[in-house]
Design an enzyme around this catalytic site. Sequence first.
Site, PDB file in Angstrom:
ATOM      1  N   CYS A 170       9.268  18.742 -16.653  1.00 59.45           N
ATOM      2  CA  CYS A 170       7.615  17.552 -16.405  1.00 59.45           C
ATOM      3  C   CYS A 170       7.389  18.608 -17.817  1.00 59.45           C
ATOM      4  O   CYS A 170       6.316  17.393 -18.249  1.00 59.45           O
ATOM      5  CB  CYS A 170       7.599  19.073 -14.837  1.00 59.45           C
ATOM      6  SG  CYS A 170       8.130  18.214 -13.865  1.00 59.45           S
ATOM      7  N   GLU A 215       5.206  15.218 -12.068  1.00 55.71           N
ATOM      8  CA  GLU A 215       4.891  15.251 -13.239  1.00 55.71           C
ATOM      9  C   GLU A 215       5.894  14.623 -14.263  1.00 55.71           C
ATOM     10  O   GLU A 215       5.316  13.819 -15.096  1.00 55.71           O
ATOM     11  CB  GLU A 215       4.377  16.613 -14.509  1.00 55.71           C
ATOM     12  CG  GLU A 215       3.641  17.361 -13.400  1.00 55.71           C
ATOM     13  CD  GLU A 215       4.245  18.360 -12.151  1.00 55.71           C
ATOM     14  OE1 GLU A 215       3.755  19.636 -11.756  1.00 55.71           O
ATOM     15  OE2 GLU A 215       5.511  18.104 -11.409  1.00 55.71           O
ATOM     16  N   CYS A 264       6.934  22.504 -14.942  1.00 58.94           N
ATOM     17  CA  CYS A 264       7.500  23.134 -14.298  1.00 58.94           C
ATOM     18  C   CYS A 264       8.534  22.628 -15.820  1.00 58.94           C
ATOM     19  O   CYS A 264       7.997  21.659 -16.542  1.00 58.94           O
ATOM     20  CB  CYS A 264       9.072  22.531 -13.538  1.00 58.94           C
ATOM     21  SG  CYS A 264      10.091  21.482 -13.860  1.00 58.94           S
ATOM     22  N   HIS A 318      10.337  15.311  -9.566  1.00 62.52           N
ATOM     23  CA  HIS A 318       8.818  15.843  -9.633  1.00 62.52           C
ATOM     24  C   HIS A 318       7.598  15.102 -10.013  1.00 62.52           C
ATOM     25  O   HIS A 318       7.864  13.893 -11.160  1.00 62.52           O
ATOM     26  CB  HIS A 318       8.905  17.174 -10.831  1.00 62.52           C
ATOM     27  CG  HIS A 318       9.771  18.632  -9.940  1.00 62.52           C
ATOM     28  ND1 HIS A 318      10.330  19.070 -11.113  1.00 62.52           N
ATOM     29  CD2 HIS A 318      11.087  18.391  -9.590  1.00 62.52           C
ATOM     30  CE1 HIS A 318      10.876  19.879 -10.671  1.00 62.52           C
ATOM     31  NE2 HIS A 318      11.035  19.398 -10.511  1.00 62.52           N
TER      32      HIS A 318
END
Length: 162
Positions: free
Chosen positions: A90, A59, A87, A57
Site C-alpha cells: 500500500c 489504501e 503495508c 487493501h
Amino acid sequence: MSGLDDAFFLRQAFAVARRAREGGDHPFGSILVDADGTVLMEQGNGFSAEGHDMTAHAERLLASRASRTYGSARLRNTTLYSSAEPCAMCAGAIYWSGIGRVVYGQSEADLKAATGAHPENPTLDLPCRTVFAAGQQMVEVVGPMLSDEAALLQAEFWGDAS
C-alpha cells in the site's frame, strides 16, 4: 503541510473500517482529504468484495482510484487517513499515486501481534516510513495515532475470525 484536524479525519477512517466489517469484510478503512478539509473519497477493505483478493487493501484501492481520478499533481497536497499503517504494498501504491501525506492509527507491528499468523492477514511488518524513505519524493507520515481506538477495530474482528 497540514492544518487539518488529524484526529477528526482518522476517526472517519475508523468509521469506514467499521462499515467494511459490517459489510462482511476485514476492518480496514481509509479516506482521502484535500488541503481544504474536503473528503475526496473513502475506501474500505475489499478482500471479500473483490473475490478474496489478497491485494484489495483499502489504501491500495483508494490510491489507485485517486491516481486515475485526480493525478499526482493534485494528490501531492492530499492526506490519506488509514485505520492501520499502510503495508509495503500500500505504501508503494500511495507513493506512486503521488499522495503527499499519510496519517494512520494502528502500527503494522501492533497489527502483526494482534492478527498472528491468520491466513487472511499475513502481516508484512515493514514500516511505511521505510518504504517512503527509499523513494525520490517525500511523503509525510504521522502515526501511530489514536492507536488504542484503531487496535480495538482489529481485536474485535480477528478475535472472532481466528
